[in-house]
Design a protein around this motif. Structure first.
Motif, short mmCIF file in Angstrom:
data_model
loop_
_atom_site.label_atom_id
_atom_site.label_comp_id
_atom_site.label_asym_id
_atom_site.label_seq_id
_atom_site.Cartn_x
_atom_site.Cartn_y
_atom_site.Cartn_z
N TYR A 46 0.83 -1.19 0.00
CA TYR A 46 0.00 0.00 0.00
C TYR A 46 0.87 1.25 0.00
CZ TYR A 46 -3.93 -3.06 1.21
OH TYR A 46 -4.88 -4.04 1.20
N ASP A 52 1.32 4.87 1.37
CA ASP A 52 0.87 5.73 2.45
C ASP A 52 0.82 7.16 1.91
OD1 ASP A 52 0.89 7.50 4.76
OD2 ASP A 52 1.30 5.71 5.96
N ALA A 63 -0.12 9.97 3.24
CA ALA A 63 0.41 11.00 4.13
C ALA A 63 1.93 11.06 4.03
CB ALA A 63 -0.02 10.74 5.57
N ASP A 64 2.58 9.91 4.05
CA ASP A 64 4.04 9.89 3.92
C ASP A 64 4.46 10.41 2.55
OD1 ASP A 64 4.35 8.94 6.46
OD2 ASP A 64 4.73 6.86 5.87
N THR A 113 -5.58 16.16 6.81
CA THR A 113 -5.54 15.54 8.14
C THR A 113 -6.59 16.16 9.06
OG1 THR A 113 -3.16 15.16 7.85
CG2 THR A 113 -4.03 15.02 10.09
N LYS A 131 -8.11 9.90 5.50
CA LYS A 131 -8.57 8.53 5.75
C LYS A 131 -9.45 8.04 4.60
CE LYS A 131 -8.44 9.01 10.80
NZ LYS A 131 -9.24 8.97 12.07
N GLN A 177 -7.12 7.32 1.70
CA GLN A 177 -6.32 6.12 1.95
C GLN A 177 -7.15 4.86 1.82
OE1 GLN A 177 -2.74 6.41 2.78
NE2 GLN A 177 -3.06 4.38 1.91
N SER A 178 -8.38 4.90 2.31
CA SER A 178 -9.27 3.74 2.18
C SER A 178 -9.58 3.45 0.72
CB SER A 178 -10.57 3.99 2.96
OG SER A 178 -11.47 2.93 2.79
N ASN A 180 -6.53 1.74 -0.74
CA ASN A 180 -6.22 0.40 -0.23
C ASN A 180 -7.29 -0.63 -0.50
OD1 ASN A 180 -3.97 1.64 0.79
ND2 ASN A 180 -4.56 1.49 2.93
#
Length: 251
Positions: A40, A42, A44-45, A61, A67, A70-71, A74
């Motif tokens: 996956y 990331d 944010a990173d 954020t 979120k 990201q969901s 993923n």
């Protein structure tokens, strides 16, 4: 007769022992190797390390939209395409226009900066033909003029300036302008034009030869001085020789 009977008993006994040994042996079952865990990205990173996207990441954020993104990256087959405005793009927008947004409006603004599907750069010509295109919130018009990709929304038209990351199922593209949908901003917020970088010094500046004390005149002066010195030294030598000759004749 007795020998045959004994041989038969021995054979039966061996068969029985062999059957028992085989029945106790565990069956061989090939266990498949475990499937590798999916790799996956990331987000944010990625945004934190990729460059000047700190303001965008802070808003993602703060609103928990990170979120959602990201969901989507993923847990879905569709993937995601994120359009990240540069820090300079956020700095150009009137701070009051952003700070006066409600939590729901700010969340909608962040959702307006991503498409719920992975699109490589090669797909943008088709997106332009199919515009308007749905984002997580509202829609945008995509343009593609000779490879220059634009994203227009409400009060703003942004240009896609670089591909930050693009490997299915995640794409992240940099924008030079914050998208300003009319659903969030009923009136156009004030946006300060981003100053263009100063042009690099060209060849039109004053050359070193034209600087005071470095021109042709100064070089000529140096040459003239050297010539006069050489002429003076020659005159002295001639006079010395004449005196020597005169002295010899007098003797």
């Amino acid at each position: 007769m007795e020998f045959k009977a004994a041989a038969l008993v021995s054979t039966l006994l061996c068969l029985a022992l062999s059957h028992g040994a085989l029945s106790q042996r565990a069956p061989i079952v090939e266990t498949p190797a475990p499937a590798p865990a999916p790799a996956y990205v990331d987000l944010a990173d990625l945004l934190s390390l990729a460059g000047p996207y700190g303001t965008f990441l802070d808003y993602l954020t703060k609103t928990d939209v990170i979120k959602t993104f990201q969901s989507q990256a993923n847990d879905t087959k569709q993937g995601i395409s994120v359009f990240a405005p540069l820090d300079s793009a956020f700095a150009a927008v009137d701070s009051g226009a952003l700070s006066n947004l409600t939590d729901d409006q700010l969340r909608s603004l962040m959702l307006h900066h991503a498409m719920p599907r992975y699109y490589p750069l090669s797909a943008f010509s088709k997106l332009a033909a199919a515009s308007p295109v749905s984002m997580f919130a509202y829609k945008v018009n995509v343009t593609d003029h000779a490879g220059i990709i634009g994203v227009a929304s409400g009060w703003a038209t942004a240009k896609l300036v670089s591909s930050v990351y693009s490997t299915s199922p995640v794409a992240v593209y940099a924008l030079d302008t914050v998208l300003l949908p009319k659903e969030v901003f009923p009136t156009a917020p004030e946006v300060t034009p981003v100053a263009a970088p100063a042009p690099a010094p060209g060849r039109g500046g004053k050359p070193m030869d034209d600087a005071p004390g470095a021109g042709r005149g100064s070089k000529a002066n140096v040459g003239d001085k050297g010539s006069s010195c050489r002429v003076g030294a020659g005159s002295l030598l001639v006079g010395y020789v004449v005196l020597m000759v005169c002295g010899f004749l007098m003797v």
